[in-house]
Design an enzyme around this catalytic site. Structure first.
Site, PDB file in Angstrom:
ATOM      1  N   HIS A  16      -1.456   7.296   4.204  1.00  0.00           N
ATOM      2  CA  HIS A  16      -0.465   6.223   4.287  1.00  0.00           C
ATOM      3  C   HIS A  16       0.932   6.607   3.793  1.00  0.00           C
ATOM      4  O   HIS A  16       1.707   5.745   3.372  1.00  0.00           O
ATOM      5  CB  HIS A  16      -0.981   4.993   3.530  1.00  0.00           C
ATOM      6  N   CYS A  24       0.771  -1.234   0.000  1.00  0.00           N
ATOM      7  CA  CYS A  24       0.000   0.000   0.000  1.00  0.00           C
ATOM      8  C   CYS A  24       0.809   1.294   0.000  1.00  0.00           C
ATOM      9  O   CYS A  24       0.668   2.122  -0.896  1.00  0.00           O
ATOM     10  CB  CYS A  24      -0.976  -0.008   1.173  1.00  0.00           C
TER      11      CYS A  24
END
Length: 519
Positions: free
Chosen positions: A136, A73
């Protein structure tokens, strides 16, 4: 010059000026979390969970050969927003060889201030940018979205893991712009037992509201819509729970598909669909190691998230722009999530930065004219600091193979469940640089039958790919690794805004260590 020539020249000049003065298109990038290539009906998923995405493909362009830049991710998101491989932008680790690394709460680093992100570039044409959902790219203040070009943010800096007891580890904060509104599992509920959560609906409404406000103000906008419902622990709102044929994961897919449909419908209602470029994709392959209730499908491809096999890095991809992208088209051009950076700049008539290497290519010839210019571009498959594989045309050469360790496998974690290929899905890191394992992905998309090294086909392909690899490595200048150090003191104990909510937690003593990345 004749009168006719003068008339034609005048007309061309007026056309050119009109084009250059035309308002730049709005840009929406929809990035799903751990959604697999095989989760869409248009790619063969039989469970009928994605009618809106299937319609989006019918109204736009489907790209079956679209790749992420990393099978995990954080690095893939960094690559999307910078147009650069993670090994260039610093989103990798050197703590061990060929290890995947990301940004958990204890990570010290984040996106470097030296990197130029897409929203920073889009400001040059007056774009207003918002991220909705998962960031993120670092959770410490200097790494958050509003410090890197975004004007607005509603979402969280980390995955929605939890719940935690807030003494050993805090629950993840949810931000509105630069201040927290609450935390996952507290103000923003996720029921781990039932899977119920309204987060996707909240993210949908945030996106719709942003679109409306910018349209009303007549400002070009960039919406980076990054919901995370399909990342374990998966969740869906009550309306969708129990509605799919695939359990909780399928329910989450149905709700995301519904949300995509709502956004496209909203664009039509506001009469801005013909001036809004929309791209749908995922950050990496389905997390098949999480089991059938918590993960999706990678279709015919080998393994999934965390691996550099096709299942880990080939992604669903749809481009939609009524009046510009021809309806119902399919392009087999090799594309990359990094191309969204360069393509967006071209659409906004902004020159790409020339002081750094960009890995993303401009896909507008493909999207707008159906060109197959990039059919033979290389796709590089990195795992941490190691080049694991390269695709060139229909061929893919593996220089290293590794799924996950024997220790993890014995504990029940399998990155390739039911798909073991002897000598390929290895549980030790195996080097093949002197004699790469080569597959023809057209004949063998599942990477099960390597070409014989004795054939002329193998030798011809090897010579072509070897030249590409040699050139790539010769010119590669790695960025400073950002994902090496961890520290409990940098967790989300006291995010900005916690004082107003009386949600600040005691920060423990700093005890930095080198992060351990097992795979």
């Amino acid at each position: 010059m004749s009168a006719l020539s003068l008339i034609l020249l005048s007309a061309m000049t007026c056309y050119s000026l009109a084009f250059s003065n035309a308002p730049p298109p709005n840009i929406i990038i929809m990035l799903m979390d751990d959604m697999g290539w095989g989760d869409l009906g248009v790619f063969g998923q039989p469970s009928k969970e994605t009618p809106n995405l299937d319609a989006m493909a019918a109204q736009g362009m489907l790209l079956p050969n679209f790749y992420t830049a990393n099978p995990l991710c954080s690095p893939s998101r960094a690559a999307l927003l910078t147009g650069r491989l993670p090994v260039r932008n610093g989103f990798y680790t050197t703590n061990a060889h060929a290890r995947n690394a990301y940004t958990p709460q204890e990570i010290v680093g984040g996106i470097s201030k030296d990197e130029i992100l897409l929203p920073q570039m889009l400001k040059k044409r007056g774009y207003v940018s918002k991220i909705v959902g998962k960031w993120h790219l670092g959770h410490r203040p200097q790494y958050l979205p509003l410090e890197h070009g975004f004007d607005e943010w509603f979402g969280a800096p980390n995955c929605h893991f939890g719940p935690y007891n807030n003494s050993l580890r805090p629950n993840i904060p949810v931000y509105n712009n630069s201040e927290m509104l609450g935390r996952y599992y507290e103000e923003f509920k996720i029921n781990r037992k039932t899977g119920e959560s309204n987060l996707t609906q909240i993210y949908l409404m945030e996106g719709l509201d942003f679109i409306f406000r910018q349209t009303k103000a007549q400002r070009p906008f960039f919406l980076y819509w990054a919901p995370d419902a399909t990342h374990a622990p998966v969740y869906a709102s009550k309306r969708f729970l129990g509605k799919s044929q695939r359990g909780r994961y399928g329910d989450a897919v149905m709700e995301l598909d519904y949300s995509v449909g709502q956004i496209l419908s909203w664009l039509r209602s506001l009469s801005i669909d013909h001036n809004t470029f929309v791209f749908f994709t995922s950050d990496n392959g389905a997390a098949v190691m999480s089991g059938p209730n918590e993960s999706g499908s990678n279709g015919p491809f080998l393994c999934g998230k965390e691996t550099t096999f096709e299942g880990g890095m080939r992604e669903p991809a749809i481009a939609w722009w009524p009046g510009h992208i021809k309806e119902g088209t399919v392009s087999f051009t090799l594309g990359s999530v990094m191309d969204l950076f360069t393509t967006s700049l071209t659409l906004a008539s902004i020159s790409a930065p020339n002081d750094r290497t960009l890995d993303g290519l401009d896909l507008t010839p493909v999207l707008l004219n159906g060109s197959d210019t990039f059919q033979n571009r290389p796709i590089f498959f990195y795992r941490g600091n190691e080049l694991m594989a390269v695709r060139l045309g229909q061929y893919k050469a593996h220089y290293w193979t590794w799924s996950n360790s024997w220790e993890e496998l014995k504990s029940g974690i399998n990155f390739c469940p039911g798909q073991e290929v002897p000598g390929v899905t290895t549980h030790d890191q195996k080097e093949h640089t002197l004699q790469p394992i080569i597959f023809h992905l057209g004949r063998d998309p599942g990477e099960k039958y390597p070409l014989s090294v004795l054939t002329k086909e193998y030798q011809d392909v090897l010579s072509r790919i070897s030249a590409v690899v040699e050139q790539h490595k010769k010119t590669l200048v790695p960025g400073i690794p950002q994902l090496n150090m961890c520290d409990v003191a940098v967790m989300n104990w006291a995010p900005a805004g916690c004082e107003k909510l009386r949600k600040c937690l005691k920060v423990p003593k700093s005890q930095p260590w080198k992060c351990d990345w097992p795979h």
